[in-house]
Write an enzyme that holds these catalytic residues in place. Structure first.
Site, PDB file in Angstrom:
ATOM      1  CE  LYS A 110      56.558  37.168  14.915  1.00 44.17           C
ATOM      2  NZ  LYS A 110      56.126  36.948  16.320  1.00 44.17           N
ATOM      3  CB  SER A 134      56.777  36.643  20.317  1.00 39.79           C
ATOM      4  OG  SER A 134      57.168  35.297  20.427  1.00 39.79           O
ATOM      5  CB  SER A 194      58.653  34.192  17.540  1.00 39.20           C
ATOM      6  OG  SER A 194      57.469  34.935  17.688  1.00 39.20           O
TER       7      SER A 194
HETATM    8  N1  GLN Z   1      58.722  32.212  23.133  1.00 39.98           N
HETATM    9  C1  GLN Z   1      57.328  31.874  23.292  1.00 39.98           C
HETATM   10  C2  GLN Z   1      57.025  30.563  22.643  1.00 39.98           C
HETATM   11  O1  GLN Z   1      57.889  30.010  22.025  1.00 39.98           O
HETATM   12  C3  GLN Z   1      56.489  32.968  22.776  1.00 39.98           C
HETATM   13  C4  GLN Z   1      56.078  32.783  21.375  1.00 39.98           C
HETATM   14  C5  GLN Z   1      55.255  33.929  20.922  1.00 39.98           C
HETATM   15  O2  GLN Z   1      54.931  34.821  21.691  1.00 39.98           O
HETATM   16  N2  GLN Z   1      54.879  33.880  19.661  1.00 39.98           N
HETATM   17  O3  GLN Z   1      55.924  30.080  22.793  1.00 39.98           O
END
Ligand code: GLN
Length: 511
Positions: free
Chosen positions: A91, A190, A166
């Site tokens: 990532k 994420s 994400s």
């Molecule tokens: N979708 C969640 C957020 O927007 C998780 C983000 C993440 O785990 N980096 O906060």
């Protein structure tokens, strides 16, 4: 090239890590052949998927050649390990020397990694082949990759649908067979939510299990790095490689790291006898849960019961307060962590600023996505004097309650079963006017981050051509329980990840 070698290379994108490392360490296929096959596949497919922000052929070939040389010099399969020659990617919020680390943000578009993140270094030290850096939501704020400054990643099962976020690039790369194992990061879901949307296995280890050194911080009390892969065993192999204490991350756990892949192998030799699996009955009543995904949880419990597990029911009475608590705590910490991206020390710098305040304001407005700006404003609000007690402090109290709920549940059960997500992969733009509705896609995952425990999203089957999944959850540092249950369930489900529409033509036809 022999016929069998050619066949192996054709199947390479969907072979297990152990299979690939056996082919490479036995000399049947060279690491260079693995690297060039995968690089060509990325060239062929990624125009339609956009999982990668940066492809790194030089790094891939250098790692492959170094491995081939060690094999030629007589290194044994045992010495090289079961990840030798396995194609991986990271990532784009992890530092890797020789690459950018952009976090898919205009803010860091030109940021060169000054060193390797510990998890990246450990996976490279396991003789893997690094293919590149993967797309994500801007600075990891989001659930769809729609906020990426480099453009969204498309779901390989259906390009009209998001791959989740994400870590959407990490999930889509595995789903499309453009990498065998990828690393993602999970603050509120994420890793698991994109895994659920793309039919991949996504593992969020316990807080502290994997060093976060070198991974751009979003919310430091919640962030954790973990693997995505086609199978539970491949994620287990990756976890064993990247886990363990790190002097460079004070929150890393000083507990022994078992051979998690061996735990998977042992699971398959036995049954689920003695395993206590709990359905979390109250969260299954949650509004907005697709009844078909609720049914997947019940089916998963039934399959484990058939293998001998004891199925019970537990409740998490404070779960309903989880999503608001997550967005308060997560945004508060994000607003603090992202303060360093000010255009002075780090990050995009606006041109022709009139004074320092103008520089800060314009650099940050130009550099961050609207979603990231929303988090920063919200986080600053809940931390400001006058609001702190009403929001941040309350959310911390909810955190204690949720931890208590899980502690009670784990007195009765080894593993909990819940949905990973309330819905199947949604369509692009579906939540454009209602960001709050998108936040609910983290309902089942963010609870786990709040408690710092371990969880895994496992694909179950296709529904309307899109992957469905369940989430398994285990107590802190109990990944062995998690992987054992996931391995047994996986063996009953036999999810067909190879049926992903692969060719360029198929991907375009879907769009
Ligand atoms: N979708 C969640 C957020 O927007 C998780 C983000 C993440 O785990 N980096 O906060």
């Amino acid at each position: 090239m022999s016929d069998s070698t050619e066949r192996d290379l054709q199947q390479l994108p969907f072979l297990s890590a152990a299979h690939i490392s056996t082919l490479v360490t036995s000399g049947e296929v060279s690491a260079r052949e693995v690297a060039t096959t995968m690089l060509q596949r990325i060239k062929d497919l990624d125009g339609d998927i956009h999982a990668f922000n940066e492809v790194t052929p030089e790094l891939a070939l250098a790692a492959a050649d170094a491995l081939d040389k060690r094999i030629a010099d007589g290194a044994t399969a045992d010495e090289l390990g079961q990840l030798a020659g396995v194609p991986v990617a990271f990532k784009d919020n992890m530092n890797q020397l020789g690459t950018h680390m952009t976090c898919s943000s205009r803010m860091l578009a030109n940021f060169q990694s000054p060193y390797d993140a510990t998890a990246v270094r450990r996976l490279l030290d396991a003789n893997t082949i690094p293919l590149g850096k993967l797309n994500m939501d801007d600075l990891a704020c989001g659930s769809s990759t729609e906020s990426s400054a480099t453009g969204p990643t498309y779901n390989p099962w259906n390009r009209k649908h998001v791959p989740g976020g994400s870590s959407g690039g990490s999930a889509a790369a595995v789903a499309a067979g453009m990498a065998t194992i990828t690393l993602g990061s999970d603050t509120g879901g994420s890793i698991r939510q994109p895994a659920a949307f793309t039919g991949t296995v996504g593992l969020k280890p316990s807080y502290g299990r994997v060093s976060r050194y070198g991974c751009a911080a979003l919310a430091s009390s919640l962030d954790q790095i973990g693997p995505l892969s086609h199978s539970v065993r491949d994620s287990a192999l990756a976890l064993s490689a990247i886990a363990g204490i790190d002097p460079l991350d004070a929150s890393s756990l000083d507990v022994s790291v078992p051979d998690f892949a061996v735990a998977c192998d042992h699971a398959l030799q036995g049954t689920a006898k003695g395993m206590r699996v709990a359905i979390v009955s109250d969260v299954l009543q949650q509004d907005g849960l697709d009844p078909r995904l609720k049914a997947e949880v019940l089916t998963a419990a039934e399959l484990l019961a058939q293998q001998g597990a004891d199925i019970i029911e537990v409740t998490l009475p404070s779960a309903q307060y989880g999503p608001p608590a997550y967005y308060i705590l997560g945004s508060a910490e994000a607003s603090s962590n992202l303060a360093r991206l000010d255009g002075v020390r780090y990050g995009h710098r606006a041109e022709d600023a009139t004074d320092i305040l103008d520089l800060y304001l314009r650099s940050r407005k130009e550099g961050f996505s609207p979603e990231t700006i929303r988090r920063i404003m919200f986080g600053t609000h809940v931390l400001s004097s006058g609001n702190y007690d009403d929001y941040y402090l309350q959310a911390q109290k909810v955190r204690t309650l949720i931890k208590g709920d899980y502690a009670a549940a784990f007195k009765q059960a080894d593993v909990l079963l819940t949905p990973s997500t309330p819905t199947l992969a949604f369509k692009f733009g579906e939540f454009a006017d209602d960001p709050l509705a998108m936040y609910l896609s983290d309902y089942y995952t963010s609870l786990v981050n709040i408690a710092g425990i371990a969880a895994l999203s496992l694909p179950t089957r296709l529904i309307d051509g899109l992957p469905a999944s369940v989430q398994l959850i285990a107590d802190h540092a109990c990944e062995t329980n998690l992987l054992r249950a996931a391995t047994l369930l996986e063996s009953s489900l036999n999810f067909d990840y190879r049926s992903v529409p692969l060719t360029k033509a198929a991907a375009v036809a879907d769009a």
